[in-house]
Design a protein around this motif. Structure first.
Motif: not given
Length: 494
Positions: A53-60, A352-362
């Motif tokens: 969770f913390v890694r993700y927050l920092r990533h964001r 799918l590769g291009q859309g992955f990041t926004s799906r993961m963020y979602g």
RNA sequence: GGCGGCAUGGCCAAGUGGUAAGGCAGAGGACUGCAAAUCCUUUAUCCCCGGUUCGAAUCCGGGUGCCGCCUCCA
């Protein structure tokens, strides 16, 4: 600008939009360990979830202050120390060392602060003094009690009503059954510090109130911990901190679900059904544990059984396989050209590769749904593998698979999965699985050498015989155009 | 007794109003000397009963079952 996200708040029992105390900053405090033993796989779930969770927050792009404490002064530590004839604080220090070894092996980043009770005595006493002076606490024979009835909001986190609680203990000097100790008067054989109320030591709950105040401030953005800490621990923290500081203690309470045995029981020391992290890690790579935790939602109970880790390892192997396939693809044509040459499967993996990041963020922005994010990841992995089946993929597929590789890298950064090189991963799997099964590396290699000779001689009977022999050792042989490789079977056949 | 949560295919598990992601296991097929890996195909009226709605796994009421907390526990 940090990205907004939503998170479930135990206080409101709903998913809320996160609003920070300070712009762009998240102050998060997680209840750590009482250090008198090795940590087990249940503890590790909380550690991994909050690490991710913390890694993700920092990533964001959030500026995160992450605090995780050690309880190194406590009844259980004292008891254990007396059993083995050691100084309690020193014993705790030993297990803090073991803790760091274990979570390091799990690939966890260190928190910004790791306060210890034994080093926070001043802050604890200051807070207790504050509570005594304001009438929220009272001293009796060297012990200071928190007066629950002095805090009308008591119960707002857990929904408990003081009158309805079971109250088995009748303690002299305690005015009401629900009152709890802030400071415990010294008893023979126990560590003690001087205080305005006489020598003694802190009660359990006050430490977190004092440590979080010292390292973050009066109001925490997020306070995390296991679901089993909601009552009484976190309820009592609220009572202490809000009475002492006159400010809201925590904006978002984030509780992880507990590990349950497949029998349904929770894993707990008192039940004698624990599996230590160090034992699990001697047989399985750390990432298989991470994947096991992250494949379900952090608030759900998570069943533990003998198949849990082998299954997670099989899943992980699939991901590494896909990444290897992607890495093996070359070519430098424009994407459109590759797609028109290789067809639908190339188009699919690119999209799918291009859309992955926004799906993961979602998924992760919505109450940190790592399970859903992983679902997307496996879809992508399959698309990569499908393309890899094409004859021309190796030569020309590189450009369409580039977004997938970037996606895998972002997963490594945020969730800590696929963070190793494939070679290191495979080496770790072999080493740990062979050790777990009691098979020696040399024995495998010898059989493989024999089989290579048999195959060269086209002695298929002999080759199969050796394959079966290896199979019984759970070694799977893979023949390729460029020779034979082997690996350890991840999941035992049903 | 009080408080809270959960119930989705053989197993695990996402999804919180528009006809069910993903993984593991199983079956069939492609591939392979045989295999493995991989890919393709294949298995769900989402615990039960009512209700709201054009429409519910998803909301409401009732029921059943399971779990956690109320003593230390991530």
């Amino acid at each position: 600008m940090p990205a907004p996200f939503r998170i479930y708040n135990t206080l409101s029992r709903t998913i809320e939009d996160f609003a920070p105390v300070k712009d762009g900053h998240v102050g998060i405090y997680v209840c750590g360990m009482t250090v008198y033993d090795h940590i087990h796989v249940g503890h590790a779930r909380a550690m991994v979830v909050f690490d991710a969770f913390v890694r993700y927050l920092r990533h964001r792009e959030w500026d995160v202050t992450f605090v995780r404490n050690f309880t190194d002064v406590d009844d259980k530590i004292i008891k254990r120390a007396n059993e083995v004839g050691k100084d309690p604080v020193a014993l705790a220090g030993e297990f803090i060392g073991h803790f760091h070894d274990d979570v390091g092996a799990l690939g966890l980043a260190n928190p910004d602060h790791e306060p210890k009770v034994s080093e926070t005595i001043d802050g604890i006493q200051a807070m207790i003094g504050n509570l005594v002076n304001s009438g929220h606490a009272y001293e009796q024979d060297g012990t200071v009690w928190y007066s629950v009835e002095s805090f009308p909001e008591y119960g707002k986190l857990s929904g408990q009503k003081v009158e309805e609680l079971r109250s088995p203990d009748e303690v002299p000097g305690k005015r009401a059954p629900a009152d709890f100790a802030l400071w415990k008067a010294v008893k023979p054989g126990e560590p003690a510090w001087d205080s305005p109320w006489g020598p003694g030591r802190p009660g359990w709950h006050i430490e977190c109130s004092a440590m979080s105040l010292g390292d973050i401030g009066e109001t925490l953005d997020i306070h995390g911990g296991g679901l089993d800490l909601v009552f009484p621990h976190h309820e009592n923290e609220i009572a202490q901190s809000e009475a002492a500081n006159g400010k809201k203690y925590v904006n978002y309470w984030m509780h992880n679900g507990l590990l349950t045995m497949t029998s349904g029981q929770k894993m707990g020391k008192s039940l004698g059904n624990v599996i230590n992290v160090r034992d699990a890690l001697s047989q399985f790579p750390a990432e298989s544990l991470r994947l096991y935790y992250l494949q379900s939602h952090y608030r759900s109970p998570l069943p533990w059984g003998p198949e849990a880790l082998p299954e997670a390892l099989a899943m992980l192997g699939r991901l590494y396989e896909a990444r290897e396939n992607a890495e093996a693809m070359g070519g430098s044509e424009p994407v459109e050209q590759v797609i028109s040459g290789l067809g639908e499967d190339a188009k699919k993996v690119f999209e799918l590769g291009q859309g992955f990041t926004s799906r993961m963020y979602g998924a992760l922005d919505s109450d940190f749904s790592t399970a859903q994010a992983l679902g997307y990841l496996f879809e992508l992995a399959r698309a990569v593998n499908r393309l890899a089946n094409h004859k021309k993929a190796k030569k020309r597929g590189g450009p369409v698979v580039a977004p997938a590789l970037a996606a895998f890298a972002s997963v490594a950064e945020t969730l800590g999965l696929m963070a190793m090189s494939s070679a290191d991963f495979m080496a770790e799997v072999k080493e740990k699985r062979l050790a777990a099964m009691g098979v020696s590396h040399d024995a495998v290699e010898q059989l493989l050498t024999d089989r290579r000779q048999a195959r060269a001689d086209k002695d298929w009977g002999r080759a199969d015989e050796i394959r079966n022999q290896l199979d019984e050792m759970n070694i799977v042989v893979m023949d390729r155009a460029d020779g034979s490789d082997w690996k350890v079977r991840l999941v035992a056949a049903n």
